[in-house]
Design a protein around this motif. Structure first.
Motif, mmCIF file in Angstrom:
data_model
loop_
_atom_site.group_PDB
_atom_site.id
_atom_site.type_symbol
_atom_site.label_atom_id
_atom_site.label_comp_id
_atom_site.label_asym_id
_atom_site.label_seq_id
_atom_site.Cartn_x
_atom_site.Cartn_y
_atom_site.Cartn_z
ATOM 1 N N ALA A 1 0.674 -1.098 0.269
ATOM 2 C CA ALA A 1 0.258 -0.550 -0.322
ATOM 3 C C ALA A 1 0.737 1.203 -0.179
ATOM 4 C CB ALA A 1 -0.978 0.231 1.166
ATOM 5 N N ASN A 2 1.643 1.386 0.906
ATOM 6 C CA ASN A 2 2.836 2.940 0.689
ATOM 7 C C ASN A 2 3.398 2.960 -0.569
ATOM 8 O OD1 ASN A 2 4.518 1.612 3.665
ATOM 9 N ND2 ASN A 2 2.722 2.968 3.673
ATOM 10 N N GLY B 1 1.570 4.268 -2.939
ATOM 11 C CA GLY B 1 0.637 6.354 -2.190
ATOM 12 C C GLY B 1 0.469 5.892 -1.021
ATOM 13 N N TRP B 2 -0.904 5.313 -0.823
ATOM 14 C CA TRP B 2 -1.286 4.692 0.750
ATOM 15 C C TRP B 2 -0.207 5.189 1.878
ATOM 16 C CZ3 TRP B 2 -6.735 5.517 -0.238
ATOM 17 C CH2 TRP B 2 -7.119 5.343 -1.072
ATOM 18 N N SER B 3 -0.731 6.186 2.922
ATOM 19 C CA SER B 3 -0.265 6.227 3.669
ATOM 20 C C SER B 3 -0.201 5.184 5.030
ATOM 21 C CB SER B 3 -0.272 7.348 4.991
ATOM 22 O OG SER B 3 -1.575 7.459 4.969
ATOM 23 N N THR B 4 0.703 4.700 5.744
ATOM 24 C CA THR B 4 0.732 3.284 6.996
ATOM 25 C C THR B 4 -0.641 4.299 7.355
ATOM 26 O OG1 THR B 4 2.850 3.347 6.678
ATOM 27 C CG2 THR B 4 1.670 1.667 8.354
ATOM 28 N N HIS B 5 -0.466 5.554 8.154
ATOM 29 C CA HIS B 5 -2.004 5.408 8.682
ATOM 30 C C HIS B 5 -3.059 5.349 8.039
ATOM 31 C CE1 HIS B 5 -4.218 7.289 11.962
ATOM 32 N NE2 HIS B 5 -4.758 8.225 11.164
ATOM 33 N N GLU B 6 -3.814 5.263 6.960
ATOM 34 C CA GLU B 6 -4.599 5.469 6.532
ATOM 35 C C GLU B 6 -5.103 3.764 6.716
ATOM 36 O OE1 GLU B 6 -4.989 8.877 2.829
ATOM 37 O OE2 GLU B 6 -3.686 7.649 2.652
ATOM 38 N N ILE B 7 -4.015 3.474 5.550
ATOM 39 C CA ILE B 7 -3.919 1.367 6.032
ATOM 40 C C ILE B 7 -4.359 1.197 7.169
ATOM 41 C CG2 ILE B 7 -2.781 -0.785 4.876
ATOM 42 C CD1 ILE B 7 -4.395 0.996 2.794
ATOM 43 N N ALA C 1 -8.137 1.435 7.867
ATOM 44 C CA ALA C 1 -8.564 0.545 6.246
ATOM 45 C C ALA C 1 -8.622 -0.690 6.983
ATOM 46 C CB ALA C 1 -8.490 0.704 5.541
#
Length: 76
Positions: free
Chosen positions: A24-25, A28-34, A37
């Motif tokens: 996910a990183n 382009g997703w941040s660790t916090h967003e993932i 989720a």
């Protein structure tokens, strides 16, 4: 032993989640967003399991439709 199975499951899930976060990183997703989720998905799965602990015993939707064919139901 049940404690061993729980620990093995936790290890397997942690490894899968670590791989998911890395992928996910990279996308382009941040660790916090993932992480948020993952928590939401985990809560959904927990609630679904509470509502139906053994969904394998349920008819698949295709089986339900097949059972209705020829019986005057909407799938005729």
């Amino acid at each position: 032993m049940e404690a061993d199975r729980a620990k093995e499951a936790q290890t397997a899930v942690r490894n899968a989640l670590d791989s998911l976060v890395v992928a996910a990183n990279a996308a382009g997703w941040s660790t916090h967003e993932i992480i948020l989720a993952i928590i939401e998905a985990g809560t959904f799965l927990k609630d679904a399991n509470t509502a139906d602990p053994d969904p394998a015993e349920d008819f698949a939707i295709n089986d339900v439709a097949r059972e209705q064919i020829g019986h005057g139901e909407q799938y005729d």
